[in-house]
Scaffold this motif. Structure first.
Motif, PDB file in Angstrom:
ATOM      1  N   ASP A   2      55.993  54.261  31.237  1.00 51.85           N
ATOM      2  CA  ASP A   2      55.024  55.157  31.151  1.00 51.85           C
ATOM      3  C   ASP A   2      53.423  54.788  30.944  1.00 51.85           C
ATOM      4  O   ASP A   2      52.772  55.080  31.462  1.00 51.85           O
ATOM      5  N   MET A   3      53.493  53.141  31.325  1.00 51.83           N
ATOM      6  CA  MET A   3      53.168  52.383  31.798  1.00 51.83           C
ATOM      7  C   MET A   3      53.660  51.455  32.475  1.00 51.83           C
ATOM      8  O   MET A   3      54.962  50.725  32.755  1.00 51.83           O
ATOM      9  N   LEU A   4      52.700  51.159  33.722  1.00 54.81           N
ATOM     10  CA  LEU A   4      53.720  50.975  35.015  1.00 54.81           C
ATOM     11  C   LEU A   4      52.913  49.935  35.256  1.00 54.81           C
ATOM     12  O   LEU A   4      51.475  49.631  35.941  1.00 54.81           O
ATOM     13  N   PHE A   5      52.992  47.974  35.375  1.00 55.28           N
ATOM     14  CA  PHE A   5      52.651  47.717  36.245  1.00 55.28           C
ATOM     15  C   PHE A   5      52.782  46.826  36.922  1.00 55.28           C
ATOM     16  O   PHE A   5      53.985  47.005  37.746  1.00 55.28           O
ATOM     17  N   LEU A   6      52.487  46.162  37.810  1.00 58.62           N
ATOM     18  CA  LEU A   6      52.590  45.412  39.321  1.00 58.62           C
ATOM     19  C   LEU A   6      51.151  44.754  40.125  1.00 58.62           C
ATOM     20  O   LEU A   6      50.488  45.139  39.754  1.00 58.62           O
ATOM     21  N   SER A   7      51.591  43.517  41.157  1.00 56.55           N
ATOM     22  CA  SER A   7      50.449  42.965  41.546  1.00 56.55           C
ATOM     23  C   SER A   7      49.679  43.814  42.780  1.00 56.55           C
ATOM     24  O   SER A   7      50.680  44.371  43.747  1.00 56.55           O
ATOM     25  N   ASP A   8      48.557  43.133  43.377  1.00 56.48           N
ATOM     26  CA  ASP A   8      48.199  43.831  44.831  1.00 56.48           C
ATOM     27  C   ASP A   8      48.695  42.762  46.013  1.00 56.48           C
ATOM     28  O   ASP A   8      48.145  43.158  47.134  1.00 56.48           O
ATOM     29  N   GLU A   9      49.417  41.948  45.995  1.00 58.90           N
ATOM     30  CA  GLU A   9      49.740  41.004  46.917  1.00 58.90           C
ATOM     31  C   GLU A   9      50.206  41.411  48.247  1.00 58.90           C
ATOM     32  O   GLU A   9      49.932  41.429  48.732  1.00 58.90           O
TER      33      GLU A   9
END
Length: 315
Positions: free
Chosen positions: A185-192
């Motif tokens: 439902d809530m998805l986090f990630l990096s822009d690397e």
């Protein structure tokens, strides 16, 4: 007080201060007070951050029946985190080494031991503990370790919101992380390592997998928030900080404080603004599991006009 189920990796982390990257060869160096060791790992970092903010944490993880595993249990007891669901089933407790330079850049070596061969039981008598935890949880944090794949399904069946961080992603169809992205439902990630601008990638993630919220951490450039229901995308600059010692664990801090805010009823944009402040405070310390302020300190920072963060709508 919210109850947040956190399931993921715990390891022993050693941090080493280096002069620069790349590291030139020399047989010995003496970084006085530059080498330290502590309990860490994504699940521990998140659990500790949430506890600092006043949330109730139900932690599920694996360690080994070794000295490092006992160190984990002792640390959890000291921090007031219940160890009832810490399984001592690994051959050895996982370990990591983090090299970091004076600017805060880091290089991480993570030895998972046999943790990727484990599976957190959710059915039958062995899964009773997980099912009980799901019943009382307000949010399920399923870190992207192999042993959480059955937990993803069980959480969705129980109607619980799932939050996960897939960290570094360069392919929207990434086979390893696909289950986690589809359940979130809530998805986090990096822009690397994104293959396109963060705003475009966030929208494609929302369209393909259906998370209600996508947050992309962008390091010194701040963070990006995409809301699927309104198709809005916002960027927030990095919060002001007086010093950067070590950026390792900044993403876990951002993730944790955001979940704390959303669980407490804040709108996602305000929750992310406060999470930026929480993460900025954290990177003034060395080590992924240290430097977390408490809720009162976060409230004070959020009210400080010198720490104001102005969001900008992208679309």
């Amino acid at each position: 007080m919210m109850t947040i189920l956190v399931s993921g990796l715990i390891n022993i982390e050693t941090t080493v201060a280096v002069r620069e990257f790349p590291i030139p060869y020399y047989p010995i160096d003496y970084p006085f007070f530059g080498v330290s060791s502590a309990v860490s790992g994504v699940a521990f970092n998140i659990a500790r951050a949430l506890r600092a903010l006043g949330d109730d944490v139900d932690l599920h993880t694996f360690v080994g029946p070794d000295d490092d595993g006992r160190r984990v249990l002792d640390t959890l007891a000291r921090d007031g985190i219940d160890d009832a669901h810490v399984r001592q089933e690994l051959r050895q407790t996982a370990a990591s080494v983090v090299l970091y330079d004076p600017s805060g850049r880091r290089q991480v070596y993570c030895d998972l031991k046999d943790v990727q061969d484990m599976q957190l039981p959710v059915s039958g008598p062995a899964g009773a503990a997980v099912r009980d935890s799901l019943e009382t949880a307000d949010i399920v944090v399923a870190c992207n370790t192999n042993f959480n794949r059955d937990l993803l399904r069980a959480a969705r069946e129980a109607g619980k919101p799932v939050a996960t961080d897939v960290h570094v992603l360069d392919d929207i169809g990434d086979e390893y992380n696909r289950d986690f992205m589809a359940a979130a439902d809530m998805l986090f990630l990096s822009d690397e390592r994104l293959p396109e601008p963060p705003a475009d990638f966030a929208r494609r993630l929302a369209d393909r997998y259906g998370p209600r919220i996508v947050v992309i951490g962008m390091g010194g450039k701040g963070a990006m928030l995409h809301l699927r229901d309104t198709d809005e995308t916002w960027t927030l600059p990095a919060a002001p900080t007086t010093k950067v010692v070590n950026t390792v664990g900044a993403g876990d801090a951002l993730f944790s404080a955001f979940l704390h805010g959303v669980a407490g009823g804040l709108a996602p944009l305000e929750a992310l603004r406060r999470a930026e402040l929480f993460a900025a405070h954290k990177i003034g310390f060395s080590g992924a599991s240290v430097g977390f302020c408490d809720a009162a300190e976060l409230d004070a920072m959020a009210a400080d006009p010198t720490l104001a963060i102005e969001p900008e709508r992208v679309r």
